[in-house]
Design a protein around this motif. Structure first.
Motif, PDB file in Angstrom:
ATOM      1  N   GLU A 446       0.825  -1.212   0.000  1.00 19.64           N
ATOM      2  CA  GLU A 446       0.000   0.000   0.000  1.00 19.64           C
ATOM      3  C   GLU A 446       0.861   1.263   0.000  1.00 19.64           C
ATOM      4  OE1 GLU A 446      -2.424  -0.469   3.425  1.00 19.64           O
ATOM      5  OE2 GLU A 446      -3.615  -2.122   2.581  1.00 19.64           O
ATOM      6  N   ARG A 447       2.057   1.171   0.588  1.00 20.22           N
ATOM      7  CA  ARG A 447       2.974   2.316   0.658  1.00 20.22           C
ATOM      8  C   ARG A 447       4.003   2.297  -0.483  1.00 20.22           C
ATOM      9  NH1 ARG A 447       4.440   2.484   7.173  1.00 20.22           N
ATOM     10  NH2 ARG A 447       2.314   2.074   7.940  1.00 20.22           N
ATOM     11  N   ASP A 448       3.755   1.405  -1.443  1.00 21.82           N
ATOM     12  CA  ASP A 448       4.669   1.267  -2.590  1.00 21.82           C
ATOM     13  C   ASP A 448       6.083   0.905  -2.159  1.00 21.82           C
ATOM     14  OD1 ASP A 448       2.738   1.813  -4.547  1.00 21.82           O
ATOM     15  OD2 ASP A 448       3.003   3.977  -4.281  1.00 21.82           O
ATOM     16  N   ILE A 449       6.179   0.094  -1.102  1.00 20.15           N
ATOM     17  CA  ILE A 449       7.479  -0.386  -0.640  1.00 20.15           C
ATOM     18  C   ILE A 449       7.684  -1.793  -1.189  1.00 20.15           C
ATOM     19  CG2 ILE A 449       8.893  -1.023   1.343  1.00 20.15           C
ATOM     20  CD1 ILE A 449       7.335   1.058   2.979  1.00 20.15           C
ATOM     21  N   THR A 450       8.674  -1.946  -2.023  1.00 18.25           N
ATOM     22  CA  THR A 450       9.021  -3.255  -2.576  1.00 18.25           C
ATOM     23  C   THR A 450      10.385  -3.646  -2.038  1.00 18.25           C
ATOM     24  OG1 THR A 450       7.802  -2.793  -4.613  1.00 18.25           O
ATOM     25  CG2 THR A 450       9.420  -4.583  -4.678  1.00 18.25           C
ATOM     26  N   PRO A 451      10.508  -4.825  -1.403  1.00 19.33           N
ATOM     27  CA  PRO A 451      11.810  -5.225  -0.858  1.00 19.33           C
ATOM     28  C   PRO A 451      12.866  -5.287  -1.955  1.00 19.33           C
ATOM     29  CG  PRO A 451      10.069  -6.671  -0.073  1.00 19.33           C
ATOM     30  CD  PRO A 451       9.464  -5.825  -1.145  1.00 19.33           C
ATOM     31  N   ALA A 452      14.052  -4.813  -1.663  1.00 17.37           N
ATOM     32  CA  ALA A 452      15.159  -4.865  -2.612  1.00 17.37           C
ATOM     33  C   ALA A 452      15.563  -6.309  -2.876  1.00 17.37           C
ATOM     34  CB  ALA A 452      16.349  -4.077  -2.062  1.00 17.37           C
ATOM     35  N   GLU A 453      16.262  -6.519  -3.996  1.00 14.62           N
ATOM     36  CA  GLU A 453      16.737  -7.858  -4.337  1.00 14.62           C
ATOM     37  C   GLU A 453      17.677  -8.370  -3.252  1.00 14.62           C
ATOM     38  OE1 GLU A 453      15.897  -9.869  -6.928  1.00 14.62           O
ATOM     39  OE2 GLU A 453      14.341  -8.349  -7.298  1.00 14.62           O
ATOM     40  N   LEU A 454      17.633  -9.674  -3.048  1.00 15.19           N
ATOM     41  CA  LEU A 454      18.492 -10.283  -2.032  1.00 15.19           C
ATOM     42  C   LEU A 454      19.955 -10.193  -2.430  1.00 15.19           C
ATOM     43  CD1 LEU A 454      16.458 -13.484  -1.100  1.00 15.19           C
ATOM     44  CD2 LEU A 454      17.123 -11.647   0.457  1.00 15.19           C
ATOM     45  N   SER A 455      20.770  -9.834  -1.454  1.00 17.96           N
ATOM     46  CA  SER A 455      22.222  -9.797  -1.654  1.00 17.96           C
ATOM     47  C   SER A 455      22.868  -9.843  -0.280  1.00 17.96           C
ATOM     48  CB  SER A 455      22.653  -8.525  -2.384  1.00 17.96           C
ATOM     49  OG  SER A 455      22.434  -7.383  -1.557  1.00 17.96           O
ATOM     50  N   ALA A 456      24.143 -10.196  -0.267  1.00 16.97           N
ATOM     51  CA  ALA A 456      24.866 -10.226   1.010  1.00 16.97           C
ATOM     52  C   ALA A 456      24.910  -8.844   1.633  1.00 16.97           C
ATOM     53  CB  ALA A 456      26.274 -10.768   0.790  1.00 16.97           C
ATOM     54  N   ASP A 457      25.057  -7.827   0.808  1.00 17.66           N
ATOM     55  CA  ASP A 457      25.118  -6.460   1.332  1.00 17.66           C
ATOM     56  C   ASP A 457      23.796  -6.063   1.986  1.00 17.66           C
ATOM     57  OD1 ASP A 457      27.707  -6.135   0.523  1.00 17.66           O
ATOM     58  OD2 ASP A 457      27.201  -5.130  -1.364  1.00 17.66           O
ATOM     59  N   LEU A 458      22.685  -6.449   1.358  1.00 18.10           N
ATOM     60  CA  LEU A 458      21.385  -6.114   1.934  1.00 18.10           C
ATOM     61  C   LEU A 458      21.195  -6.838   3.265  1.00 18.10           C
ATOM     62  CD1 LEU A 458      18.573  -4.741   1.614  1.00 18.10           C
ATOM     63  CD2 LEU A 458      17.788  -6.919   0.645  1.00 18.10           C
ATOM     64  N   LEU A 459      21.492  -8.134   3.278  1.00 20.28           N
ATOM     65  CA  LEU A 459      21.256  -8.937   4.482  1.00 20.28           C
ATOM     66  C   LEU A 459      22.218  -8.584   5.608  1.00 20.28           C
ATOM     67  CD1 LEU A 459      20.503 -12.383   2.813  1.00 20.28           C
ATOM     68  CD2 LEU A 459      18.865 -10.733   3.743  1.00 20.28           C
ATOM     69  N   ALA A 460      23.310  -7.900   5.284  1.00 16.34           N
ATOM     70  CA  ALA A 460      24.252  -7.471   6.330  1.00 16.34           C
ATOM     71  C   ALA A 460      23.591  -6.515   7.313  1.00 16.34           C
ATOM     72  CB  ALA A 460      25.475  -6.807   5.688  1.00 16.34           C
ATOM     73  N   HIS A 461      22.480  -5.916   6.924  1.00 12.02           N
ATOM     74  CA  HIS A 461      21.739  -5.023   7.829  1.00 12.02           C
ATOM     75  C   HIS A 461      20.991  -5.805   8.921  1.00 12.02           C
ATOM     76  CE1 HIS A 461      22.536  -1.357   5.530  1.00 12.02           C
ATOM     77  NE2 HIS A 461      22.339  -2.058   4.430  1.00 12.02           N
ATOM     78  N   LEU A 462      20.921  -7.117   8.783  1.00 15.22           N
ATOM     79  CA  LEU A 462      20.308  -7.948   9.832  1.00 15.22           C
ATOM     80  C   LEU A 462      21.401  -8.323  10.820  1.00 15.22           C
ATOM     81  CD1 LEU A 462      18.130 -10.280   7.534  1.00 15.22           C
ATOM     82  CD2 LEU A 462      17.361  -8.260   8.817  1.00 15.22           C
ATOM     83  N   ASP A 463      21.792  -7.378  11.634  1.00 13.25           N
ATOM     84  CA  ASP A 463      22.961  -7.571  12.493  1.00 13.25           C
ATOM     85  C   ASP A 463      22.689  -7.416  13.979  1.00 13.25           C
ATOM     86  OD1 ASP A 463      22.452  -4.885  12.463  1.00 13.25           O
ATOM     87  OD2 ASP A 463      24.449  -4.260  11.782  1.00 13.25           O
ATOM     88  N   THR A 464      21.437  -7.233  14.357  1.00  8.69           N
ATOM     89  CA  THR A 464      21.136  -7.097  15.786  1.00  8.69           C
ATOM     90  C   THR A 464      21.004  -8.484  16.421  1.00  8.69           C
ATOM     91  OG1 THR A 464      18.729  -7.149  15.541  1.00  8.69           O
ATOM     92  CG2 THR A 464      19.821  -5.007  15.258  1.00  8.69           C
ATOM     93  N   ALA A 465      21.032  -8.516  17.745  1.00 10.41           N
ATOM     94  CA  ALA A 465      20.874  -9.794  18.449  1.00 10.41           C
ATOM     95  C   ALA A 465      19.534 -10.435  18.110  1.00 10.41           C
ATOM     96  CB  ALA A 465      20.989  -9.565  19.955  1.00 10.41           C
TER      97      ALA A 465
END
Length: 551
Positions: A446-465
């Motif tokens: 609804e907010r026109d948010i489309t997840p970016a393509e998967l990549s190691a750089d993108l997933l590196a943002h999943l770094d919290t405990a």
């Protein structure tokens, strides 16, 4: 599972490079406390004799070989007498999201059981009345186990053993005949053994409608055959309808009567006699079960020529193995506990390993309403049959509850609890995890948010405990499937799903998803949630339960 396999490959290389052989008692498993790493192994202590060194020295050699050898290993610690605690890098766990996206509906499947043909036989209730909730639990366990075995690569087949011969069928036919006579005004007393349910009256009325009162003029044997066959087929049709409504599959409906008619029983008797494991005495035919640890030999054919249940069961299992099954899994009520070693003895006598017969015992279900016991009767407003329960709660809720605990433990099934849309309801708790993620994805669209393509750089943002905890739990799913198959335990999946749902709900409340600081973090968290939804969907599929997109 991926972490264990990865670490094992590194350890196997160390063992091979040093000319050692892999120690059988090596363990590789997650430690109970996450502060001790992602995986722990005792291999150094198992290698000490081959290496000719103290365990901690062997551990130091292993640590030097694998620590830093690959970017996937962040740290290796030596603990106690020589345990190795291994910490994987965040990138290793972040890769799980990519793996799930690539495998999709196949994530969690393996080839562990490839080449093994398994038969799962379950429910197999006598066609003398409708299925009750105890049968329902056995049906859910058998159907779910089959799904798990297939996911783990086994060639799994399903079967219902139809007890269409013997004393219970004779009692059923006579019960209908008694009711029919009363319908036409003939007063007959209750037999010592007969079925009294109202469904017997309905069946008797249908037989009367078909044949008229003239049926009483037929020879009694013919009347009893008519009543028995009509009753059995009517009840069996109802059983099939109930199981279909419960989303339960049976590929084969195997007739007990066919064992006698095709000579299968005589073939098995001869097989046992030729091995010196059966004999005639006092006009009866006996199995030498004492040679396999039983307290006494068991009768297979009585002196009057009738067969015991044990005789039919031995012939049936002989038939199963003749059909090429490597493993036969029987799902029985817990009251059959004492029958298990006897049946395993028979399997051994037939030339098979005892382990080629697996038996799952299913305990009783305690039916409640708001915590109060529900009387098991057919009176109005009280529930006895599986169909009644499924009609009130739905197949999803009933199946999940039946599978929520180990099958040989008692189960309290509260009719009101499983209908509640609250987090206290384990069915709702897990299904809502999937629906919650679907809701987030709809809001993103609804907010026109489309997840970016998967990549190691993108997933590196999943770094919290919190990110890493959820990623590690996702990575455990394939192992849960293999453990469920290996241990013949469907509850491994329901237990895992409840843990994953809990982690998702906590993550959702602790983290901003669509309002995160940067578009990259938003995309990474959406990708993580999509991976959770996929795994929840896959797991619920193994339970035979739907994954709703809204609730």
């Amino acid at each position: 599972m991926r972490a264990q396999n990865y670490l094992k490959s590194l350890l196997e290389k160390f063992v091979a490079d040093n000319g050692y052989t892999w120690p059988e008692k090596t363990t590789i498993e997650p430690p109970k406390d996450e502060k001790f790493g992602d995986m722990a192994t005792n291999i150094a202590m198992m290698l000490t004799k081959q290496a000719g060194k103290p365990p901690r020295e062997v551990a130091a050699d292993i640590a030097a070989a694998i620590d830093g050898a690959t970017p996937d290993i962040a740290k290796v610690e030596i603990a106690g007498p020589g345990f190795l605690n291994i910490f994987f890098s965040p990138a290793f766990w972040q890769q799980t999201v990519t793996d799930i996206a690539a495998a999709a509906d196949s994530f969690g499947m393996s080839e562990m059981g490839k080449g093994t043909k398994v038969q799962v036989e379950y429910v197999s209730a006598n066609p003398t009345g409708p299925l009750h909730i105890g049968h329902g639990r056995g049906a859910a366990v058998g159907d779910c186990l089959t799904r798990i075995l297939r996911a783990a690569g086994y060639d799994a087949h399903t079967e219902y053993y139809l007890n269409d011969a013997g004393r219970q069928m004779r009692i059923l036919g006579n019960s209908v005949w008694v009711r029919l006579q009363r319908l036409i005004g003939i007063d007959v007393p209750d037999p010592e053994d007969f079925y009294k349910g109202d469904y017997i009256i309905d069946i008797a009325q249908h037989v009367l409608d078909q044949h008229g009162e003239a049926i009483k003029d037929k020879p009694e044997d013919e009347i009893l055959d008519i009543c028995r066959e009509y009753a059995m087929n009517t009840i069996l049709d109802g059983i099939k309808e109930d199981l279909a409504a419960f989303n339960v599959e049976h590929q084969v409906w195997f007739s007990e009567k066919s064992l006698v008619e095709t000579g299968a029983v005589d073939k098995t008797f001869k097989r046992l006699a030729d091995k010196g494991l059966a004999y005639e005495q006092d006009g009866a035919f006996w199995f030498k079960s004492t040679e396999f640890g039983d307290d006494k030999d068991r009768v297979l054919r009585k002196s009057d020529g009738s067969l015991t249940y044990f005789a039919s069961d031995i012939a049936y299992h002989d038939n199963k193995f003749d059909r090429g099954f490597d493993l036969c899994v029987d799902i029985w009520g817990a009251d059959h506990h004492g029958y298990v070693p006897r049946m395993k003895a028979a399997v051994e006598a037939l030339g098979r390993s005892r382990d080629s017969l697996g038996v799952i015992l299913v305990q009783l279900v305690n039916l409640l309403r708001d915590g109060e016991q529900v009387a098991m009767s057919t009176r109005a407003g009280e529930f006895e049959t599986l169909a009644d329960v499924v009609k009130e709660t739905g197949a999803d809720a009933a199946r999940f509850m039946f599978l929520s605990r180990k099958s040989d433990s008692h189960l309290d099934f509260d009719l009101e609890l499983v209908k509640q849309k609250t987090m206290d309801n384990p069915v709702y708790y897990v299904q809502y995890a999937h629906a919650r993620i679907c809701s987030v994805m709809r809001k993103a669209a609804e907010r026109d948010i489309t997840p970016a393509e998967l990549s190691a750089d993108l997933l590196a943002h999943l770094d919290t405990a919190e990110d890493l905890r959820l990623l590690k739990l996702l990575a455990q799913y394939p192992g849960a499937v293999e453990s469920g198959a290996r241990n013949l335990s469907p509850h491994f999946i329901s237990t895992y799903l409840q843990e994953l749902a809990g982690a998702l709900h906590r993550y959702y409340h602790a983290n901003t998803i669509l309002g995160a600081d940067t578009p990259e973090v938003i995309s990474a968290r959406l990708r993580l949630l999509m991976a959770v939804a996929q795994v929840v969907r896959n797991g619920l599929g193994l339970l035979g339960v739907s994954a709703p997109e809204s609730m």
